[in-house]
Design a protein around this motif. Structure first.
Motif, PDB file in Angstrom:
ATOM      1  N   GLU A   1     -13.540   3.824   1.683  1.00 38.89           N
ATOM      2  CA  GLU A   1     -12.354   3.457   0.903  1.00 38.89           C
ATOM      3  C   GLU A   1     -12.249   4.186  -0.438  1.00 38.89           C
TER       4      GLU A   1
ATOM      5  N   PHE B   1      -8.996   9.059  -0.346  1.00 45.21           N
ATOM      6  CA  PHE B   1      -7.549   8.851  -0.286  1.00 45.21           C
ATOM      7  C   PHE B   1      -6.913  10.096   0.294  1.00 45.21           C
TER       8      PHE B   1
ATOM      9  N   GLN C   1      -2.923   5.374   2.272  1.00 45.65           N
ATOM     10  CA  GLN C   1      -4.016   4.563   1.726  1.00 45.65           C
ATOM     11  C   GLN C   1      -4.867   4.010   2.866  1.00 45.65           C
TER      12      GLN C   1
ATOM     13  N   MET D   1       0.838  -1.199   0.000  1.00 45.13           N
ATOM     14  CA  MET D   1       0.000   0.000   0.000  1.00 45.13           C
ATOM     15  C   MET D   1       0.873   1.249   0.000  1.00 45.13           C
TER      16      MET D   1
END
Length: 324
Positions: free
Chosen positions: A319, A322, A275, A271
């Motif tokens: 999700e 960001f 993130q 990641m």
């Protein structure tokens, strides 16, 4: 020298200083006056004047209060001199000009919330935690021309647990500050006003500063290790609060304050820093440069502080956001 021989002027403003002033009063020291900040406008239109915590305590104990706008104001200097104090005690106050700190025959000492010469500056508690220190403390020292550089009279250590935030250390040092003030006064009495003191080293190259903290200071850099971010969050919790900005592809943004996190052994190797990962129900993680950091308590701008489960229950598709 007897306790009754000391005429003390106390200078301070917030709750942190009240604990020391209260200790002086309870131990029968002769506090002849208090100097504190002018009353602060509060309320929607600033029409209400709020006295400082120190002023409120002083008035409740019939101690005269001086509130200068400028520390070099001739009327203030004259009023200060009229109290004929032979010692001044400073806790959590502003920088003093020489005409003020040099006025008493025994000088002026400050109670500083760090083990000098480390963490000179306005925010020693925050920076000690942000830097991951396991110990800090309090120092009394005589004021001189520079900030926090005067001769050290006395120091007491204070351990910082790995889970401690600013509130925990602030409360601990507040009470330890009262104790060191009383112990310093005993040293002054025993030495007829001239206790032993030690010059601070002038050639240190590894000093850690404690500058004033601004909003931009509190923005989280996710390119750091999870441990560094963990310390950063607790070093700013509960106030002023570490923050980050969540953005989405549709242009919407969420400003998020973090108050409590947990270090994990979950690697973030796949990641990028910043993130977001979540189970959608109770767990929320943000990737640091090495591991995932678990987010436990947070606050959306304009909302109340809440735990992660409550946050996830009120926001959909977290999700999609960001961190830049």
């Amino acid at each position: 020298m007897q306790k009754s021989d000391l005429r003390i002027i106390f200078m301070g403003t917030p709750d942190f200083a009240v604990a020391t002033l209260e200790a002086l009063v309870e131990n029968d020291y002769n506090v002849v006056a208090v100097v504190t900040q002018p009353d602060k406008p509060v309320g929607r239109h600033g029409s209400i004047l709020q006295p400082s915590a120190v002023k409120q305590f002083a008035l409740g104990h019939d101690i005269p209060v001086l509130q200068p706008e400028r520390m070099k104001d001739p009327d203030f200097i004259e009023a200060l001199r009229a109290y004929n104090a032979n010692l001044q005690v400073v806790v959590a106050f502003r920088m003093l000009p020489e005409i003020v700190w040099a006025m008493p025959e025994f000088g002026t000492f400050n109670v500083h919330a760090a083990l000098l010469p480390q963490y000179r500056g306005a925010a020693p508690i925050n920076w000690a935690i942000i830097n991951g220190e396991t110990q800090t403390g309090v120092t009394t020292f005589f004021l001189d021309q520079q900030i926090d550089t005067g001769r050290i009279i006395h120091q007491l250590p204070f351990d910082i647990p790995d889970t401690a935030d600013v509130e925990y250390v602030y409360n601990g040092l507040m009470h330890l500050g009262a104790r060191i003030c009383l112990e310093t006064l005993e040293l002054i009495l025993q030495s007829d006003g001239h206790p032993e003191s030690m010059a601070q080293p002038s050639d240190c190259t590894d000093l850690k500063p404690a500058p004033k903290i601004f909003k931009d200071t509190c923005r989280i850099n996710w390119q750091q290790s999870a441990k560094s971010i963990y310390d950063f969050v607790r070093g700013l919790s509960p106030y002023p609060g570490a923050w980050t900005t969540l953005s989405s592809k549709d242009g919407s943004e969420l400003v998020l304050k973090l108050f409590r996190t947990t270090k994990t052994s979950l690697t973030a190797a796949s990641m990028r820093p910043g993130q977001i990962s979540t189970d959608g129900h109770r767990k929320l993680y943000i990737a640091a440069s090495d591991n995932l950091l678990q987010i436990d308590e947070l606050q959306l701008a304009g909302k109340k502080r809440m735990d992660t489960a409550s946050f996830l229950n009120g926001i959909k598709e977290i999700e999609k956001y960001f961190i830049i």
